[in-house]
Design an enzyme around this catalytic site. Sequence first.
Site, PDB file in Angstrom:
ATOM      1  N   GLY A 219       0.798  -1.230   0.000  1.00 40.02           N
ATOM      2  CA  GLY A 219       0.000   0.000   0.000  1.00 40.02           C
ATOM      3  C   GLY A 219       0.824   1.270   0.000  1.00 40.02           C
TER       4      GLY A 219
ATOM      5  N   GLY B 144       2.219   2.751  -2.766  1.00 40.03           N
ATOM      6  CA  GLY B 144       2.083   3.565  -3.982  1.00 40.03           C
ATOM      7  C   GLY B 144       2.651   2.928  -5.249  1.00 40.03           C
TER       8      GLY B 144
ATOM      9  N   LYS C 178       1.407  -7.351 -13.778  1.00 32.56           N
ATOM     10  CA  LYS C 178       1.434  -7.679 -12.342  1.00 32.56           C
ATOM     11  C   LYS C 178       1.552  -9.205 -12.296  1.00 32.56           C
ATOM     12  CE  LYS C 178       0.196  -6.880  -7.859  1.00 32.56           C
ATOM     13  NZ  LYS C 178       0.683  -5.869  -6.926  1.00 32.56           N
TER      14      LYS C 178
ATOM     15  N   PRO D 221       3.809  14.245  -4.953  1.00 32.05           N
ATOM     16  CA  PRO D 221       2.829  14.731  -3.975  1.00 32.05           C
ATOM     17  C   PRO D 221       1.559  13.884  -4.017  1.00 32.05           C
ATOM     18  CG  PRO D 221       2.840  16.137  -5.911  1.00 32.05           C
ATOM     19  CD  PRO D 221       3.879  15.076  -6.150  1.00 32.05           C
TER      20      PRO D 221
ATOM     21  N   LEU E 265      -1.905  13.174  -5.130  1.00 32.62           N
ATOM     22  CA  LEU E 265      -2.702  13.646  -6.264  1.00 32.62           C
ATOM     23  C   LEU E 265      -4.145  13.778  -5.803  1.00 32.62           C
ATOM     24  CD1 LEU E 265      -1.234  11.306  -9.056  1.00 32.62           C
ATOM     25  CD2 LEU E 265      -0.464  13.602  -8.422  1.00 32.62           C
TER      26      LEU E 265
HETATM   27  N1  LIG Z   1       0.676  10.090  -4.621  1.00 32.53           N
HETATM   28  C1  LIG Z   1      -0.560   9.645  -4.403  1.00 32.53           C
HETATM   29  N2  LIG Z   1      -1.629  10.463  -4.603  1.00 32.53           N
HETATM   30  C2  LIG Z   1      -2.888  10.021  -4.366  1.00 32.53           C
HETATM   31  N3  LIG Z   1      -3.202   8.793  -3.949  1.00 32.53           N
HETATM   32  C3  LIG Z   1      -2.184   7.938  -3.725  1.00 32.53           C
HETATM   33  C4  LIG Z   1      -0.820   8.312  -3.943  1.00 32.53           C
HETATM   34  N4  LIG Z   1      -0.032   7.243  -3.641  1.00 32.53           N
HETATM   35  C5  LIG Z   1      -0.866   6.268  -3.252  1.00 32.53           C
HETATM   36  N5  LIG Z   1      -2.153   6.668  -3.295  1.00 32.53           N
HETATM   37  C6  LIG Z   1      -3.350   5.875  -2.918  1.00 32.53           C
HETATM   38  O1  LIG Z   1      -2.995   5.043  -1.815  1.00 32.53           O
HETATM   39  C7  LIG Z   1      -3.527   3.742  -1.953  1.00 32.53           C
HETATM   40  C8  LIG Z   1      -2.396   2.690  -1.995  1.00 32.53           C
HETATM   41  O2  LIG Z   1      -1.579   2.961  -3.122  1.00 32.53           O
HETATM   42  P1  LIG Z   1      -1.207   1.840  -4.192  1.00 32.53           P
HETATM   43  O3  LIG Z   1      -2.374   0.971  -4.499  1.00 32.53           O
HETATM   44  O4  LIG Z   1      -0.561   2.550  -5.339  1.00 32.53           O
HETATM   45  O5  LIG Z   1      -0.130   1.013  -3.344  1.00 32.53           O
HETATM   46  P2  LIG Z   1       0.575  -0.380  -3.688  1.00 32.53           P
HETATM   47  O6  LIG Z   1       1.948  -0.290  -3.143  1.00 32.53           O
HETATM   48  O7  LIG Z   1       0.419  -0.667  -5.128  1.00 32.53           O
HETATM   49  O8  LIG Z   1      -0.305  -1.407  -2.831  1.00 32.53           O
HETATM   50  P3  LIG Z   1      -0.303  -3.029  -2.940  1.00 32.53           P
HETATM   51  O9  LIG Z   1       0.746  -3.485  -1.985  1.00 32.53           O
HETATM   52  O10 LIG Z   1      -1.694  -3.355  -2.463  1.00 32.53           O
HETATM   53  O11 LIG Z   1      -0.061  -3.413  -4.363  1.00 32.53           O
HETATM   54  C9  LIG Z   1      -4.360   3.771  -3.224  1.00 32.53           C
HETATM   55  O12 LIG Z   1      -5.706   4.053  -2.906  1.00 32.53           O
HETATM   56  C10 LIG Z   1      -3.764   4.917  -4.028  1.00 32.53           C
HETATM   57  O13 LIG Z   1      -4.665   5.470  -4.931  1.00 32.53           O
HETATM   58 MG   LIG Z   2      -0.365  -2.375  -6.024  1.00 31.70          MG
END
Ligand SMILES: Nc1ncnc2c1ncn2[C@@H]1O[C@H](COP(=O)(O)OP(=O)(O)OP(=O)(O)O)[C@@H](O)[C@H]1O
Ligand SMILES: [Mg+2]
Length: 213
Positions: free
Chosen positions: A18, A20, A39, A192, A194
């Site tokens: 989680g 990003g 993925k 930042p 978004l």
């Molecule tokens: N820079 C950002 N701006 C807005 N929302 C963000 C940002 N970074 C992450 N998020 C939000 O935070 C949540 C987790 O991010 P994301 O899904 O990209 O993480 P992940 O590392 O891919 O998670 P996973 O381990 O589940 O694959 C999502 O809802 C995503 O939209």
């Molecule tokens: Mg992910």
Amino acid sequence: MARNNFPDRVFVTGTDSGIGKTTVSAILMAGLPNSGYWKPVQSGTEDVTDSQWVRRMTGLPETRFYPETYRLKAPLPPHASAAMENVTIDLEKFWVPYLGSLERLIVEGVGGVMVPLNEQHFVLDLMKRLNYPVILVCRNGRGAINHTLLTLEQLRNQGLNILGVVLNGPPIASNRQAIERYGKVQVMAELPVLETINPHTLARAYKDHFHLE
Ligand SMILES: Nc1ncnc2c1ncn2[C@@H]1O[C@H](COP(=O)(O)OP(=O)(O)OP(=O)(O)O)[C@@H](O)[C@H]1O
Ligand SMILES: [Mg+2]
């Protein structure tokens, strides 16, 4: 970031779940023309999968998305969700996708690098098998330096090539400098939060925040 500085295949990992990775992958897909997304292991298929999310947010056609090698139902670490389905994740099953008419490939990991895939192997072993340059996504807050340096050390111990670090979230003064200095790595983006996520804001985020020297 100049397009031609960007390798044709990258592996996007993170210091945590989680953190990003999917958001950064979507930004790369929106910002780099003719890219594909893969993925390899999706753990948790009841909600929107990462592939579906990237597709929805970028509005890109299905032809840009490679099917997951393993789609596991339970939202658990892959070794555990695989066990629930009597499946054993086999590293040999991860074929290297053929790019065809695409110019590059964005591969998203699962959680962090020490997430188990089976009894013997971790995500790190999948990364070694693919051997693509790595983008490491970290939360830009307290603890970022420690988590980032630990993961970088593990990646380097395994001989992986690190393309750069993405610091995600509201910046903390001096984090970037410390990570570059102690981690001997390039922070390729300070991203930042978004406010809205759509094809336009994703492409804009790439243009405004990603730099590779
Ligand atoms: N820079 C950002 N701006 C807005 N929302 C963000 C940002 N970074 C992450 N998020 C939000 O935070 C949540 C987790 O991010 P994301 O899904 O990209 O993480 P992940 O590392 O891919 O998670 P996973 O381990 O589940 O694959 C999502 O809802 C995503 O939209
Ligand atoms: Mg992910």
